[in-house]
Design a protein around this motif. Structure first.
Motif, PDB file in Angstrom:
ATOM      1  N   ILE A 155       5.279   0.717  25.156  1.00  0.00           N
ATOM      2  CA  ILE A 155       5.828   0.897  23.798  1.00  0.00           C
ATOM      3  C   ILE A 155       6.715   2.136  23.742  1.00  0.00           C
ATOM      4  O   ILE A 155       7.849   2.100  23.265  1.00  0.00           O
ATOM      5  CB  ILE A 155       4.699   1.056  22.749  1.00  0.00           C
ATOM      6  N   THR A 156       6.180   3.259  24.241  1.00  0.00           N
ATOM      7  CA  THR A 156       6.902   4.531  24.122  1.00  0.00           C
ATOM      8  C   THR A 156       7.970   4.679  25.195  1.00  0.00           C
ATOM      9  O   THR A 156       8.878   5.492  25.061  1.00  0.00           O
ATOM     10  CB  THR A 156       5.932   5.718  24.284  1.00  0.00           C
TER      11      THR A 156
ATOM     12  N   THR B  73       5.620  11.322  18.648  1.00  0.00           N
ATOM     13  CA  THR B  73       4.844  10.613  19.668  1.00  0.00           C
ATOM     14  C   THR B  73       3.887  11.576  20.367  1.00  0.00           C
ATOM     15  O   THR B  73       2.720  11.248  20.606  1.00  0.00           O
ATOM     16  CB  THR B  73       5.795   9.991  20.721  1.00  0.00           C
TER      17      THR B  73
ATOM     18  N   ALA C  90      -0.064  11.438  20.602  1.00  0.00           N
ATOM     19  CA  ALA C  90      -0.768  11.410  21.893  1.00  0.00           C
ATOM     20  C   ALA C  90      -1.861  12.475  21.918  1.00  0.00           C
ATOM     21  O   ALA C  90      -2.973  12.251  22.430  1.00  0.00           O
ATOM     22  CB  ALA C  90       0.211  11.623  23.040  1.00  0.00           C
TER      23      ALA C  90
ATOM     24  N   PHE D 264       6.474   2.604  17.432  1.00  0.00           N
ATOM     25  CA  PHE D 264       7.007   3.228  18.645  1.00  0.00           C
ATOM     26  C   PHE D 264       6.534   4.660  18.849  1.00  0.00           C
ATOM     27  O   PHE D 264       6.436   5.121  19.982  1.00  0.00           O
ATOM     28  CB  PHE D 264       8.540   3.178  18.642  1.00  0.00           C
TER      29      PHE D 264
ATOM     30  N   ALA E 250       1.641   4.582  17.022  1.00  0.00           N
ATOM     31  CA  ALA E 250       0.718   3.725  17.777  1.00  0.00           C
ATOM     32  C   ALA E 250       0.917   3.936  19.281  1.00  0.00           C
ATOM     33  O   ALA E 250      -0.051   4.107  20.029  1.00  0.00           O
ATOM     34  CB  ALA E 250       0.944   2.257  17.406  1.00  0.00           C
ATOM     35  N   GLY E 251       2.176   3.939  19.725  1.00  0.00           N
ATOM     36  CA  GLY E 251       2.453   4.119  21.156  1.00  0.00           C
ATOM     37  C   GLY E 251       1.899   5.431  21.668  1.00  0.00           C
ATOM     38  O   GLY E 251       1.234   5.489  22.713  1.00  0.00           O
ATOM     39  N   GLY E 252       2.158   6.507  20.954  1.00  0.00           N
ATOM     40  CA  GLY E 252       1.676   7.824  21.383  1.00  0.00           C
ATOM     41  C   GLY E 252       0.162   7.877  21.423  1.00  0.00           C
ATOM     42  O   GLY E 252      -0.427   8.404  22.363  1.00  0.00           O
TER      43      GLY E 252
ATOM     44  N   LEU F 247      -1.961   5.436  21.923  1.00  0.00           N
ATOM     45  CA  LEU F 247      -2.461   4.689  23.079  1.00  0.00           C
ATOM     46  C   LEU F 247      -2.260   5.492  24.367  1.00  0.00           C
ATOM     47  O   LEU F 247      -3.120   5.477  25.258  1.00  0.00           O
ATOM     48  CB  LEU F 247      -1.752   3.331  23.190  1.00  0.00           C
TER      49      LEU F 247
END
Lengths: 136, 189
Positions: A94-95, A116, A120, B127, B130-132, B134
Motif C-alpha cells: 500500500i505505502t 505514514t 507506523a 495510503f 492504514a498502510g503505515g 500495517l
C-alpha cells in the motif's frame, strides 16, 4: 560524537535507497506484479554481498572499530514471523515502502509520508500494547 | 557526474546496500535493522506503562541517528543528484496503474496520491494511515523488516528470517494484485 559515524552510514544508505529507486511506490507495484526484475535484483544481490561480507569478517576474525568481537544476534522463530510478516507485506504494497524507505521518501520531498510514519509508529505502539494477547 | 545523477542499476545498488551489513558490524558491532527505530521512538516518546517499551532506548540511539541519516541522504539526492526523469517502468505496469486511477508518473511516487491534499481523505486513510499502521504493526510483530530480516537475517543464515521474507512477499502479492486495485478504482477514479 560517537553517533556521527552512524549518521554518515545512514546518509550513504539513504542515498543508495533513492538512487536504486527502491523507495519508489511504482517500483514496489512493478515488483509485486512480476513485471520487472529490478527489485529482485537489488534485494538478491544485496543478500549475496552481505553474506560474502559477513563470511569474510568471520574468516579473518575482524573485530569492530571499538575492539569488540562481532556478534551475530540470533533471531528465534515465532509465529509472528508468519502473521506479522503477512501484515507487513500488505502494508508494504500500500505505502510502497518498508521502514527505511519511509524515511527516504520524506527526505525526497514527499513530506506527507510523515503521516505514514506517524501511523507506523502508532502501529508499533499498538503491537506493544496487545503483544501478550497475540500468538507468538 | 552523469552516472551519479541517473538512477543506478540493480547490480550496482544491490551490492552497495548489501555492504551496509558488514559496514555496520565493523564500525559499531551493530545489526542492520530499521524497524527497531520505530520501537525506540515509542520508548522515548510514549512508553506508557507498556513493558515492551520499558528499556533503555538511549543505548540503541545509534539506530535513530542512522534513520536521521537516511532522511538527510535522500534530501541530498533530491537537491544534488537528481536528473528529474520519471522512473523507467514496464509499460504494462503503467497501463495497469492508469486503469486503476493513477495519472502522474513523473516522480518517484505518484503525485496524485502522495500529496498533503489527500492527508484527510479516504485516499489518505488508505495510503498513509492504514498502510503505515500495517507497516509498523507488522514489522514489529514479525521481529524485523526488509533490512533486518530479508537482508541481515538471510545473509546471516537465519531461517526464521527467510520465513518472514516469504510472508512479506505473500502479503505484498495479495495486496498489489487482489485488494489494492478495486480500492484504488473506488478512491481514485
Amino acid at each position: 560524537m560517537k553517533n556521527a559515524k552512524f549518521l554518515i552510514a545512514g546518509m550513504l544508505f539513504g542515498i543508495i535507497l533513492v538512487k536504486a529507486e527502491v523507495i519508489s511506490w511504482f517500483r514496489i507495484q512493478e515488483m509485486f506484479r512480476l513485471e520487472s526484475f529490478h527489485m529482485y535484483g537489488v534485494i538478491g544481490s544485496a543478500i549475496v554481498t552481505a553474506m560474502l561480507g559477513v563470511m569474510l569478517i568471520k574468516k579473518m576474525g575482524w573485530r569492530s572499530m571499538n575492539g569488540e568481537e562481532i556478534v551475530i544476534r540470533k533471531k528465534p522463530f515465532h509465529l509472528g514471523n508468519i502473521f506479522g510478516g503477512l501484515i507487513f507485506g500488505l502494508g508494504w504494497a500500500i505505502t510502497g515502502a518498508c521502514p527505511g524507505p519511509l524515511f527516504a521518501q520524506i527526505g525526497s520531498g514527499f513530506t506527507v509520508v510523515i503521516v505514514t510514519l506517524f501511523s507506523a509508529i502508532a502501529g508499533t505502539w499498538v503491537y506493544g500494547l496487545v503483544k501478550d494477547r497475540l500468538p507468538h | 557526474m552523469n552516472f551519479l545523477k541517473s538512477p543506478w542499476p540493480w547490480y550496482i545498488a544491490g551490492p552497495l546496500i548489501g555492504l551496509s551489513v558488514p559496514l555496520l558490524m565493523l564500525i559499531g558491532n551493530k545489526a542492520l535493522g530499521i524497524s527497531s527505530s520505530l520501537r525506540h521512538i515509542c520508548a522515548a516518546c510514549l512508553p506508557g506503562k507498556i513493558p515492551f517499551f520499558q528499556y533503555d532506548w538511549k543505548k540503541e540511539s545509534w539506530n535513530l541517528w542512522f534513520v536521521g541519516g537516511i532522511t538527510l541522504g535522500a534530501l541530498l539526492v533530491l537537491l544534488f543528484l537528481n536528473n528529474g526523469e520519471p522512473v523507467d517502468l514496464n509499460p504494462a505496469t503503467i497501463a495497469a496503474l492508469r486503469k486503476n486511477g493513477v495519472q502522474e508518473f513523473d516522480e518517484l511516487l505518484p503525485g496524485d496520491i502522495f500529496h498533503w491534499g489527500n492527508a484527510f481523505s479516504g485516499t489518505g486513510l488508505l495510503f498513509f494511515v492504514a498502510g503505515g499502521f500495517l507497516v509498523g504493526f507488522g514489522t514489529r510483530y514479525a521481529g524485523g523488516c526488509t533490512s533486518g530480516h530479508s537482508i541481515y537475517g538471510i545473509a546471516t543464515l537465519q531461517w526464521p528470517s527467510l520465513v518472514a521474507t516469504l510472508c512479506f512477499m505473500t502479503g505484498g502479492f495479495a495486496m498489489s494484485n487482489l485488494i489494492l486495485p478495486p480500492l484504488m478504482r473506488w478512491l481514485l477514479l
